[in-house]
Motif scaffolding. Structure first.
Motif, PDB file in Angstrom:
ATOM      1  N   PHE A   1      15.605  72.204  -3.822  1.00  0.00           N
ATOM      2  CA  PHE A   1      16.563  73.314  -3.894  1.00  0.00           C
ATOM      3  C   PHE A   1      16.685  74.013  -2.530  1.00  0.00           C
ATOM      4  O   PHE A   1      17.797  74.272  -2.053  1.00  0.00           O
ATOM      5  CB  PHE A   1      16.123  74.323  -4.960  1.00  0.00           C
ATOM      6  N   LEU A   2      15.546  74.311  -1.912  1.00  0.00           N
ATOM      7  CA  LEU A   2      15.567  74.995  -0.616  1.00  0.00           C
ATOM      8  C   LEU A   2      16.257  74.130   0.444  1.00  0.00           C
ATOM      9  O   LEU A   2      17.043  74.623   1.250  1.00  0.00           O
ATOM     10  CB  LEU A   2      14.141  75.332  -0.175  1.00  0.00           C
TER      11      LEU A   2
ATOM     12  N   ASP B   1      22.648  86.561   5.828  1.00  0.00           N
ATOM     13  CA  ASP B   1      21.394  87.119   5.322  1.00  0.00           C
ATOM     14  C   ASP B   1      21.285  86.928   3.814  1.00  0.00           C
ATOM     15  O   ASP B   1      20.191  86.654   3.277  1.00  0.00           O
ATOM     16  CB  ASP B   1      21.298  88.609   5.667  1.00  0.00           C
ATOM     17  N   THR B   2      22.396  87.082   3.118  1.00  0.00           N
ATOM     18  CA  THR B   2      22.399  86.897   1.667  1.00  0.00           C
ATOM     19  C   THR B   2      22.026  85.466   1.301  1.00  0.00           C
ATOM     20  O   THR B   2      21.212  85.225   0.401  1.00  0.00           O
ATOM     21  CB  THR B   2      23.772  87.253   1.079  1.00  0.00           C
ATOM     22  N   VAL B   3      22.623  84.511   2.037  1.00  0.00           N
ATOM     23  CA  VAL B   3      22.318  83.108   1.761  1.00  0.00           C
ATOM     24  C   VAL B   3      20.870  82.796   2.118  1.00  0.00           C
ATOM     25  O   VAL B   3      20.149  82.137   1.347  1.00  0.00           O
ATOM     26  CB  VAL B   3      23.277  82.196   2.555  1.00  0.00           C
ATOM     27  N   ALA B   4      20.408  83.296   3.293  1.00  0.00           N
ATOM     28  CA  ALA B   4      19.060  82.965   3.755  1.00  0.00           C
ATOM     29  C   ALA B   4      17.995  83.545   2.843  1.00  0.00           C
ATOM     30  O   ALA B   4      17.143  82.820   2.300  1.00  0.00           O
ATOM     31  CB  ALA B   4      18.877  83.461   5.195  1.00  0.00           C
ATOM     32  N   TYR B   5      18.036  84.861   2.673  1.00  0.00           N
ATOM     33  CA  TYR B   5      16.992  85.499   1.882  1.00  0.00           C
ATOM     34  C   TYR B   5      17.196  85.291   0.380  1.00  0.00           C
ATOM     35  O   TYR B   5      16.220  85.235  -0.392  1.00  0.00           O
ATOM     36  CB  TYR B   5      16.921  86.982   2.219  1.00  0.00           C
ATOM     37  N   GLY B   6      18.450  85.178  -0.047  1.00  0.00           N
ATOM     38  CA  GLY B   6      18.711  84.864  -1.458  1.00  0.00           C
ATOM     39  C   GLY B   6      18.230  83.472  -1.801  1.00  0.00           C
ATOM     40  O   GLY B   6      17.627  83.252  -2.869  1.00  0.00           O
ATOM     41  N   GLY B   7      18.475  82.502  -0.914  1.00  0.00           N
ATOM     42  CA  GLY B   7      17.984  81.144  -1.152  1.00  0.00           C
ATOM     43  C   GLY B   7      16.469  81.090  -1.177  1.00  0.00           C
ATOM     44  O   GLY B   7      15.859  80.387  -2.017  1.00  0.00           O
ATOM     45  N   ALA B   8      15.838  81.839  -0.225  1.00  0.00           N
ATOM     46  CA  ALA B   8      14.368  81.875  -0.218  1.00  0.00           C
ATOM     47  C   ALA B   8      13.838  82.489  -1.507  1.00  0.00           C
ATOM     48  O   ALA B   8      12.846  82.008  -2.082  1.00  0.00           O
ATOM     49  CB  ALA B   8      13.883  82.667   1.002  1.00  0.00           C
TER      50      ALA B   8
END
Length: 404
Positions: A44-45, A130-137
């Motif tokens: 997923f990541l 930032d939403t994609v990066a931290y949301g994905g994490a």
């Protein structure tokens, strides 16, 4: 100046390229290590990472028109400001400074608005990345915790995955910060490298610099008609030559062509039978001095300005000043130690031109021995009229290349 800008752009581009390699290798390395610990979370990541460059490209497509308008307005504002500052005296004289101030205010407001649009776009792109990066994490961490609860992954493996989940996205997120800088830098670098390079001649200068102009034509870029059309001219050496003509007849253009400042559109200029293009540019620049109506004089003494032409004794400096009939004035005002203000504003325009001519004559002593300029009767002007342009051996007419 150009080299400094190019080095800065290379630095920006190198940071972008190194970050690009890191952003590409980091997710692959993490996936290869963590897929053995928790395959669902790692997959997923890894699949979520490409969302960031997709977001960057979408934002760039939206922002392309805004950025092109931004730089166009930026350059227009800079040109307008410089023009108004240079012409401030004239604006004050004609009481048009208020209109100029209003024009600058309107362009500044327009630039402020487009700047705010650019900043809004950049802020929006930052929020999305930032939403994609931290949301994905966060989603990866949730999957890892769920797998831990179901017993599909050990506690140690879940902790490792939680600690490294953000590392999937952070390199790509940082790449987004370098993207605008790197792309702009690469565009300027390639534009610089694609500039056509003019072939430089290597032939040394002849001893007798007799000039021949054959069927010379020249047209300024975007001009409707030629500034010079099929000019034929012979200038013997040694000697003095004057070129006279109506305003706009091409005297200044011819002077710039003879000095190598401009390249003929058609025809040829030869020096003792050698084409001007075949001569060494550095040697030609040392041999020829173009004295324009706006030749710059620096803050400091008269002597300092004259010694820019090369080493010379005080007697040589005084002789050159007498040659241009400026010494009588300076002898009453501290002589060679007379201090010039910035831009030589404490001299009249005529005195500035005489001082610039004296400096050119001093430079010319390495190539020829100047003789005293004698005023001669001109059939179209009163005797002794200073409007004639005399040229020493090896020196083109004292004209401004910016006018035709």
């Amino acid at each position: 100046m150009i080299k400094t800008r190019l080095i800065k752009q290379l630095g920006s581009s190198s940071r972008y390229l190194s970050q690009f390699a890191y952003a590409f290798l980091a997710p692959l390395t993490l996936f290869a290590v963590l897929v053995k610990i928790d395959a669902p979370a790692s997959i997923f990541l890894f699949c979520a990472v490409p969302v960031i460059p997709i977001v960057i490209m979408v934002v760039m497509l939206v922002a392309q028109k805004i950025l092109s308008r931004y730089f166009a307005i930026y350059h227009q504002l800079a040109d307008t400001f410089l023009e108004k500052m240079q012409g401030m005296t004239t604006l004050k004289l004609y009481q048009n400074d208020s209109a100029a101030e209003q024009e600058l205010a309107e362009e500044s407001e327009h630039f402020r608005q487009i700047t705010m649009k650019v900043l809004t776009m950049q802020l929006l792109s930052t929020v999305v990345m930032d939403t994609v990066a931290y949301g994905g994490a966060a989603c990866g961490i949730v999957i890892a915790l769920n797998n831990l609860r179901q017993g599909q992954v050990s506690r140690q493996g879940a902790i490792i995955l939680i600690l490294l989940a953000a590392s999937y996205f952070l390199p790509m997120r940082q790449l987004g910060s370098y993207f605008h800088i790197g792309m702009k830098a690469s565009d300027q670098i390639f534009a610089f490298l694609d500039l056509p390079e003019k072939a430089a001649g290597q032939t040394s200068l002849p001893k007798k610099m007799a000039w021949t102009v054959s069927d010379l034509s020249f047209t300024y870029p975007d001009a409707d008609q030629a500034a010079l059309n099929q000019i034929n001219l012979s200038i013997p050496a040694p000697g003095f030559t004057a070129i006279a003509g109506l305003s706009g007849s091409g005297k200044s253009s011819l002077a710039a062509l003879l000095a190598g400042r401009l390249t003929p559109s058609k025809g040829q200029i030869t020096i003792a039978g050698i084409p001007l293009s075949a001569l060494s540019p550095s040697a030609w620049q040392k041999a020829v001095t173009l004295v324009t109506s706006d030749s710059y004089l620096f803050k400091g003494s008269i002597k300092d300005n004259l010694l820019m032409a090369g080493p010379a004794s005080d007697s040589d400096l005084i002789a050159a000043l007498k040659e241009v009939r400026l010494w009588d004035f300076l002898a009453k005002n501290s002589g060679l130690d007379y201090q010039l203000t910035a831009g030589a504003t404490n001299l009249s325009d005529g005195q500035k031109q005489r001082l610039a001519l004296a400096r050119a004559l001093l430079k010319g002593r390495n190539h020829c021995q100047p003789r005293r300029l004698k005023r001669r009767h001109h059939p179209q002007s009163p005797q002794g009229s200073p409007g004639r342009q005399d040229r020493g051996p090896g020196l083109p007419p004292a004209q401004h290349p910016g006018h035709r």
